[in-house]
Scaffold this active site. Structure first.
Site, PDB file in Angstrom:
ATOM      1  N   VAL A 103     -12.762  14.707  26.653  1.00  0.00           N
ATOM      2  CA  VAL A 103     -11.869  15.182  25.590  1.00  0.00           C
ATOM      3  C   VAL A 103     -10.707  14.238  25.291  1.00  0.00           C
ATOM      4  CG1 VAL A 103     -12.369  17.641  25.872  1.00  0.00           C
ATOM      5  CG2 VAL A 103     -10.563  16.574  27.250  1.00  0.00           C
ATOM      6  N   TYR A 104     -10.461  13.262  26.134  1.00  0.00           N
ATOM      7  CA  TYR A 104      -9.350  12.346  25.882  1.00  0.00           C
ATOM      8  C   TYR A 104      -9.680  11.499  24.649  1.00  0.00           C
ATOM      9  CZ  TYR A 104      -7.790  13.436  30.671  1.00  0.00           C
ATOM     10  OH  TYR A 104      -7.374  14.072  31.826  1.00  0.00           O
ATOM     11  N   SER A 105      -8.930  11.726  23.586  1.00  0.00           N
ATOM     12  CA  SER A 105      -9.169  11.058  22.303  1.00  0.00           C
ATOM     13  C   SER A 105     -10.612  11.242  21.836  1.00  0.00           C
ATOM     14  CB  SER A 105      -8.829   9.561  22.375  1.00  0.00           C
ATOM     15  OG  SER A 105      -7.446   9.364  22.314  1.00  0.00           O
TER      16      SER A 105
END
Length: 326
Positions: free
Chosen positions: A56-58
């Protein structure tokens, strides 16, 4: 650099782990590939062999950057990533169902440019999927060679205990690590989660070790914690602000951190890391956008705190609402 086993496994990781949440382009405080490369080079040169990211990071960009950073050194690097968060608009685009986990591991491996992940972590507890379904799926991934070990992140201790004992009863792979929020300004994990992990030989790799940068001392002014309005992460109304800025006793803790740092010839950030290492964590996960901050973190490994200093740092703490599980 020092290296330690991750929990009861034979996997060796550096005492400092580099976090990659800041690698990407969806927030003003993030950095793209070229700046990330400078940070990783400094980390690698100093002996850091572990890098932690999440799908989910970026929206996957962080994993893509990590994949670029580790090219040519894959077998020497411990890559950790996570699954759970929203990755699309459909009803099956989040959570820990077999459908979602199987799709996300494939997507993560593609973005990372590798055929396996060293540590695959569930990012949170899924209240809508039986833990048996999640554990059986993760076990399949280990057997398929796509995952080496499995870990978990912030949740209630009863949930983690249920997962561990379900795995024992059913013969599934067991979680070998817990990535929970833990620092001098938030110590609620000391009630149950940390004693549980230590009793069962589970590695502790905490996130937010400097309390979103508050423990660096950069916001300390005239005996108070004052965050500028231009700050994009720790802002009024956010969970970080409520936990790290608003409690009045936090300013006293920060004052003591700065004082101990001065006496040690260290920085407040190094004292925050050193305290965690003295508390028995495996490796704090550091997030930074500057190479010099990596060097600062590694320097904390050699700092020894006395029992009196630890007591002095901890004394003003007061219990806080549970944070990080959701």
């Amino acid at each position: 650099m020092e290296y330690v086993n991750l929990g009861n496994t034979g996997l060796k990781i550096s005492r400092i782990c580099l976090g990659a949440m800041q690698f990407g382009n969806t927030a003003p405080w993030m950095v793209e590939l070229e700046d990330a490369r400078k940070i990783w080079k400094k980390a690698w040169d100093l002996g850091i062999n572990c890098i932690d990211t999440a799908n989910v990071y970026s929206r996957g960009r962080s994993e893509e950057i990590v994949g670029e950073l580790v090219k040519g050194m894959r077998e020497d690097v411990v890559i950790a990533t996570k699954v759970f968060g929203q990755m699309g608009n459909g009803p099956n685009d989040r959570g820990l169902s077999r459908k979602h986990v199987m799709r996300q591991i494939s997507d993560s491996l593609r973005r990372l440019g590798t055929d396996y992940v060293d540590l695959y972590q569930i990012h949170r507890w899924d209240y809508e999927t039986p833990i048996e379904e999640t554990l059986s799926t993760l076990t399949d991934l280990v057997h398929q060679g796509k995952v080496r070990y499995i870990g978990a992140s912030s949740m209630w201790t009863w949930q983690f205990a249920k997962a561990i004992y379900t795995a024992e009863m059913k013969g599934y792979e067991k979680f070998v690590s817990m990535q929970n929020v833990y620092n001098l300004l938030y110590r609620e994990e000391e009630r149950e989660m940390i004693p549980f992990c230590k009793a069962h030989g589970i590695g502790i790799i905490p996130w937010s070790p400097t309390a979103a940068g508050i423990l660096s001392g950069k916001y300390y002014k005239d005996g108070k914690i004052v965050v500028p309005e231009t700050e994009t992460r720790v802002r009024p109304g956010s969970g970080d602000y409520r936990i790290y800025v608003e409690p009045p006793e936090n300013a006293e803790i920060l004052k003591r951190v700065i004082e101990v740092a001065k006496n040690k010839g260290a920085t407040p950030t190094q004292i925050a890391y050193a305290w965690l290492l003295h508390k028995g964590v495996t490796a704090p996960i550091i997030g930074t956008t500057k190479p010099e901050h990596v060097e600062e973190a590694v320097g904390a490994i050699g700092i020894k705190l006395t029992d009196d200093e630890i007591k002095y740092l901890e004394e003003p703490y007061k219990p806080k609402p549970v944070f990080g599980h959701r």
